[in-house]
Design an enzyme around this catalytic site. Structure first.
Site, mmCIF file in Angstrom:
data_model
loop_
_atom_site.group_PDB
_atom_site.id
_atom_site.type_symbol
_atom_site.label_atom_id
_atom_site.label_comp_id
_atom_site.label_asym_id
_atom_site.label_seq_id
_atom_site.Cartn_x
_atom_site.Cartn_y
_atom_site.Cartn_z
ATOM 1 N N LYS A 174 0.941 -1.160 -0.165
ATOM 2 C CA LYS A 174 0.108 -0.005 -0.004
ATOM 3 C C LYS A 174 0.971 1.126 -0.035
ATOM 4 C CE LYS A 174 -4.331 -1.282 2.060
ATOM 5 N NZ LYS A 174 -4.514 -2.389 1.498
ATOM 6 N N ASP B 236 -1.327 -1.871 -4.166
ATOM 7 C CA ASP B 236 -2.778 -1.783 -3.955
ATOM 8 C C ASP B 236 -3.391 -0.436 -4.235
ATOM 9 O OD1 ASP B 236 -2.310 -4.265 -2.656
ATOM 10 O OD2 ASP B 236 -2.519 -3.606 -0.682
ATOM 11 N N ARG C 282 -4.419 -5.861 -11.614
ATOM 12 C CA ARG C 282 -5.336 -6.947 -10.758
ATOM 13 C C ARG C 282 -6.471 -6.303 -10.451
ATOM 14 N NH1 ARG C 282 -2.633 -7.044 -5.060
ATOM 15 N NH2 ARG C 282 -3.893 -5.581 -4.438
ATOM 16 N N THR D 271 -11.267 -11.487 -7.198
ATOM 17 C CA THR D 271 -12.532 -11.577 -6.859
ATOM 18 C C THR D 271 -12.656 -13.113 -5.870
ATOM 19 O OG1 THR D 271 -14.739 -11.369 -7.418
ATOM 20 C CG2 THR D 271 -13.499 -12.101 -9.030
ATOM 21 N N ARG E 209 -13.100 -3.675 6.997
ATOM 22 C CA ARG E 209 -13.523 -3.927 5.254
ATOM 23 C C ARG E 209 -14.049 -5.208 4.884
ATOM 24 N NH1 ARG E 209 -9.501 -0.002 4.558
ATOM 25 N NH2 ARG E 209 -7.973 -1.535 3.835
ATOM 26 N N ARG E 210 -13.228 -6.439 5.525
ATOM 27 C CA ARG E 210 -13.720 -7.658 4.956
ATOM 28 C C ARG E 210 -14.999 -7.756 5.553
ATOM 29 N NH1 ARG E 210 -9.384 -6.727 3.162
ATOM 30 N NH2 ARG E 210 -10.844 -6.149 1.472
#
Ligand code: FDA
Length: 306
Positions: A95, A129, A179, A226, A288-289
């Site tokens: 990140k 990311d 990605r 995904t 976030r998950r």
């Protein structure tokens, strides 16, 4: 529910207090093998046994001191060496805010550049990311610059951003490796598609655009990141119809999510990778998950039970 969870991901008080609670620690283990690199390496060995490659990511986001970015970059250097030492098919995903983007974009680029050089010497790749929309421009600028210098660098792009097809058109001259994800942040409707159907349609359109670009030699690697196996099947069929070899359309999923599907895809000859996150700064990432699938909140609450 999704918006509340994404708000909770940004809330400072919750960020400081929730991770200390034992039941939260227990619940997060579903999505990460542990806080240490050694935990992630064990998970990668298990993946290898199933014919699945790995991507390593150290959890962490915005920093307040550039010296912390230097430490993160040095850590990723160690990860690259560890991957090589063990002969793993492993890549890293970074990140930019964790490499100092808020503080010094030039120093951030220097870190990415050095990691790409290092990864080239060990024969592997660096992925960048994509974070919230405040960082999209700076992230694309940094990637474009890195991609002019290095072949072994890829960028994550978010299908839910309305701008993404234009961003890709801008990047095609550097033959990017991409990605594609749906997108994990809370973005306003003015800039992002909202709702499952619209986001899925955007993901399908952008994947097809990427696969066509790959078939025409304008994109290098294409990774569908995904857990949506319907979309994956649909895009693999489009790739086959365009004559793209099956292994060239890659799939990456997160550690702990749809593990059976990850194994199935690998068995069927799809280049499959699991992204393994580790580190102690897991709270916003974990929220976030949960936001992606609020049913996971029930799972988290169940861990309250002995
Ligand atoms: P969707 O949310 O529609 O889920 C499809 C199906 O997968 C669901 O029906 C469910 O069964 C299962 N599923 C999905 N999420 C689950 C979960 N958390 N728990 C259990 N089951 C779940 N985002 C971003 O903005 N920037 C980035 O850099 C990245 N990087 C990244 C890398 C990789 C390898 C992946 C897989 C994802 C990301 N993401 C990301 C996150 C991405 O934007 C998105 O939020 C998640 O992948 C969830 O969306 P799906 O595409 O899986 O579809």
């Amino acid at each position: 529910m999704r918006r509340i969870l994404l708000w909770a991901a940004r809330n400072r008080w919750l960020r400081e207090h929730l991770p200390r609670m034992r039941f939260v620690k227990r619940a997060v283990r579903r999505f990460m093998p542990g806080e240490e690199l050694s935990d992630a390496l064990v998970a990668a060995e298990a993946y290898r046994g199933d014919g699945i490659a790995s991507t390593f990511t150290l959890l962490g986001e915005n920093l307040t001191a550039i010296a912390d970015a230097d430490r993160v970059a040095a850590h990723y250097g160690d990860v690259l060496d560890e991957i090589a030492k063990r002969g793993l098919d492993g890549e890293i995903s970074v990140k930019l805010t964790q490499l100092g983007l808020d503080l010094d974009p030039e120093a951030t680029f220097a870190h990415v550049d050095a990691l790409c050089h290092h990864a080239a010497t060990t024969g592997t790749w660096v992925w960048v990311d994509m974070e919230g929309s405040a960082y999209t421009d700076a992230t694309i600028d940094c990637y474009e610059r890195a991609a002019r210098e290095h072949r072994n660098v890829g960028l994550c792009v978010q299908a839910y951003l309305r701008r993404t097809p234009d961003d890709l058109r801008r990047l095609f001259p550097v033959t990017p490796s991409i990605r594609l994800v749906k997108g994990a942040y809370d973005e306003p409707p003015a800039i992002a598609w909202r709702g499952v159907r619209a986001v899925d349609a955007a993901f399908a359109a952008v994947s097809t655009m990427l696969i066509e670009a790959q078939a025409a030699g304008r994109a290098a690697r294409v990774v569908l990141a995904t857990h949506d196996t319907n979309l994956i099947a649909q895009e693999l069929a489009i790739g086959a119809a365009l004559g793209v070899p099956r292994e060239r359309i890659e799939v990456t999923m997160l550690y702990g999510i749809r593990s059976g599907e990850q194994r199935r895809l690998a068995k069927e000859g799809v280049t499959t990778r699991g992204l393994i996150a580790y580190g102690d700064y897991w709270y916003p990432w974990y929220m976030r998950r949960l936001a992606e699938r609020p049913a996971n909140v029930v799972f988290a609450l169940r861990s309250l039970l002995p």
